[in-house]
Scaffold this motif. Structure first.
Motif, PDB file in Angstrom:
ATOM      1  N   ASN A   1      19.124   1.514  -9.867  1.00 16.24           N
ATOM      2  CA  ASN A   1      20.555   2.004  -9.521  1.00 16.24           C
ATOM      3  C   ASN A   1      21.317   0.814  -9.359  1.00 16.24           C
ATOM      4  O   ASN A   1      22.402   0.859  -8.529  1.00 16.24           O
ATOM      5  N   GLN A   2      21.276  -0.218 -10.151  1.00 18.10           N
ATOM      6  CA  GLN A   2      22.179  -1.425  -9.920  1.00 18.10           C
ATOM      7  C   GLN A   2      23.165  -1.351 -10.758  1.00 18.10           C
ATOM      8  O   GLN A   2      23.261  -1.151 -11.944  1.00 18.10           O
ATOM      9  N   ILE A   3      24.539  -1.663 -10.354  1.00 13.28           N
ATOM     10  CA  ILE A   3      25.650  -1.945 -11.108  1.00 13.28           C
ATOM     11  C   ILE A   3      26.156  -3.471 -10.837  1.00 13.28           C
ATOM     12  O   ILE A   3      25.909  -3.952  -9.919  1.00 13.28           O
TER      13      ILE A   3
ATOM     14  N   GLN B   1      24.321  -1.749  -5.307  1.00 14.85           N
ATOM     15  CA  GLN B   1      23.331  -0.707  -5.543  1.00 14.85           C
ATOM     16  C   GLN B   1      23.741   0.505  -4.981  1.00 14.85           C
ATOM     17  O   GLN B   1      23.984   0.796  -3.858  1.00 14.85           O
ATOM     18  N   ALA B   2      23.754   1.469  -5.870  1.00 14.49           N
ATOM     19  CA  ALA B   2      24.148   2.982  -5.748  1.00 14.49           C
ATOM     20  C   ALA B   2      23.114   3.825  -4.819  1.00 14.49           C
ATOM     21  O   ALA B   2      21.924   3.389  -4.842  1.00 14.49           O
TER      22      ALA B   2
ATOM     23  N   LYS C   1      20.939   7.708  -8.321  1.00 12.66           N
ATOM     24  CA  LYS C   1      21.360   7.365  -9.954  1.00 12.66           C
ATOM     25  C   LYS C   1      22.516   8.508 -10.313  1.00 12.66           C
ATOM     26  O   LYS C   1      23.187   7.809 -11.235  1.00 12.66           O
TER      27      LYS C   1
ATOM     28  N   ILE D   1      25.842   6.310  -9.979  1.00 12.98           N
ATOM     29  CA  ILE D   1      26.333   5.411 -10.742  1.00 12.98           C
ATOM     30  C   ILE D   1      27.366   5.713 -11.625  1.00 12.98           C
ATOM     31  O   ILE D   1      28.438   4.896 -11.470  1.00 12.98           O
ATOM     32  N   ASP D   2      27.445   6.342 -12.358  1.00 20.38           N
ATOM     33  CA  ASP D   2      28.746   6.807 -13.348  1.00 20.38           C
ATOM     34  C   ASP D   2      30.082   6.897 -12.385  1.00 20.38           C
ATOM     35  O   ASP D   2      31.178   6.535 -12.849  1.00 20.38           O
TER      36      ASP D   2
ATOM     37  N   SER E   1      25.942  -0.893 -15.848  1.00 18.41           N
ATOM     38  CA  SER E   1      24.944  -0.658 -14.851  1.00 18.41           C
ATOM     39  C   SER E   1      23.555  -0.868 -16.023  1.00 18.41           C
ATOM     40  O   SER E   1      23.780  -0.463 -17.126  1.00 18.41           O
TER      41      SER E   1
END
Length: 416
Positions: A59-61, A227-228, A231, A234-235, A259
């Motif tokens: 869940n990384q951006i 980190q969100a 999942k 994220i968007d 991401s």
């Protein structure tokens, strides 16, 4: 005549011509094995890339930009701490230290210079390990107090630990970076096999010591990892960050927010297209194998004309003759499909080991190593290949079976 007797006669006919039956199966074996090995390998490559991306952080951006004002980055950090905090598990800056004087990293009389092995030195906060999916092997992580008081402490990667300390504990030892002393408080587990010139050759410093290490201007590069929580967050986070920062970058600025999940989706879509294309090309050999089955069955009809006439003379119906030849062609095709599945699974596993070996011994310094990885075809792929091979046997056996069933008993019995 019942179907059980028809099946027995079909398999007896196959057993009486073992070599010819095997050669007929060969096209199906090659076709099914090729389809399974090729498609499974492409899917395996996508799985390997997904595992590597997940090892870099779930869940990384990632956020990067340059030539923006300091106030713009302050606004971003404020939004991450307050406005978007309900969707964020943690975030950290990742600024890079550039060793312009090429002093390298020193421990006592030992030097690791950038001439041969480049050490990645980052400035981060207390969440840096979490958002980059780093795991401590020794010691502790950077703390909020280290950030608050700009402590000269650091956490090192496994490659540096091995290079400088070997089996000795690095905790409490001091290394020199840019001529300044830093105490080692922790060491990470390897993600890249502990290789030099990978991101295992890294050092993480509190980001508040950056102004004492190098000149910082408002137009320098800025990088962040976020980190969100899930999942699904994220968007919305990517959209919200872009809406906040895009108007601020101006004509000469640059800003990017994306991401790993987006990269994974694009890669999986490309892999699915490649799998369809590769499977279609390999399926051509299946069609060739089906044509071979039809050719052999036509020869078999010609050779067994008298047998067919005798069966029809003693009461065999047309559907019995059709059933016998269809069962023969389907049996040959299914046996070839089963052998092809076994060879395809073996080929997939072999290719998977080759991919993993290439990945572990490759020169890539940014994709983490994956310790356990096996390429095996999926159940739908195996079932689809088997059913397709059986269907080919039936389709290409229809014409020979129909031809055999139309023979007149009297004409068939005249054949010598």
């Amino acid at each position: 005549m019942n179907w059980l007797q028809t099946i027995r006669m079909a398999f007896k006919s196959i057993a009486n011509n073992k070599v010819r039956s095997f050669l007929t199966m060969l096209g199906i074996i090659i076709g099914v094995g090729s389809v399974i090995a090729l498609v499974a390998s492409i899917q395996g490559m996508a799985t390997l890339s997904r595992l590597q991306y997940e090892a870099m952080g779930t869940n990384q951006i990632s956020i990067s930009g340059w030539n923006l004002k300091s106030a713009d980055w302050v606004a971003l950090e404020k939004a991450l701490d307050k406005d978007l905090s309900d969707r964020i598990k943690g975030w950290s800056p990742q600024s890079r230290y550039y060793d312009w004087q090429s002093k390298g990293v020193q421990y006592r009389g030992k030097l690791l210079s950038d001439d041969k092995y480049r050490t990645n030195i980052y400035f981060g906060n207390e969440d840096y390990s979490m958002v980059t999916n780093q795991t401590l092997a020794f010691g502790r992580d950077i703390s909020p107090l280290d950030i608050k008081y700009s402590s000269r402490v650091c956490v090192i990667g496994d490659a540096l630990r091995r290079y400088f300390f070997g089996a000795m504990s690095p905790i409490g030892q001091k290394i020199y970076i840019g001529g300044k002393s830093f105490e080692i408080i922790g060491a990470y587990k390897p993600k890249f096999g502990g290789k030099l010139n990978s991101d295992d050759q890294m050092i993480v410093l509190p980001y508040t010591v950056q102004p004492t290490m190098m000149e910082v201007t408002p137009f320098d590069d800025h990088d962040y990892f976020v980190q969100a929580k899930t999942k699904e967050d994220i968007d919305p986070l990517v959209d919200a960050i872009n809406q906040l920062m895009e108007p601020r970058k101006g004509e000469d600025g640059y800003f990017r927010c994306d991401s790993n999940a987006q990269f994974q989706e694009q890669m999986e879509a490309s892999s699915n297209q490649l799998a369809l294309l590769g499977g279609g090309v390999a399926a051509i050999s299946l069609l060739v194998g089906g044509i071979g089955i039809m050719n052999i069955m036509l020869v078999s009809v010609t050779e067994r004309t008298r047998e067919i006439g005798i069966r029809m003379a003693i009461g065999a119906r047309r559907r019995d003759i059709i059933g016998q030849f269809l069962i023969e062609s389907a049996a040959v095709s299914c046996c070839g499909g089963l052998i092809g599945i076994i060879l395809g699974c073996f080929g997939s596993a072999t290719i998977g080991n080759m991919l993993l070996a290439q990945q572990m011994h490759g020169s890539s310094g940014w994709m983490p190593d994956v310790e356990q990885f096996t390429v095996l075809p999926s159940v739908p792929l195996v079932l689809g290949a088997f059913l397709f091979s059986a269907l080919l046997g039936i389709i290409f056996g229809l014409y020979p079976a129909n031809k055999a069933s139309k023979l007149q008993p009297v004409d068939a019995l005249r054949t010598q």
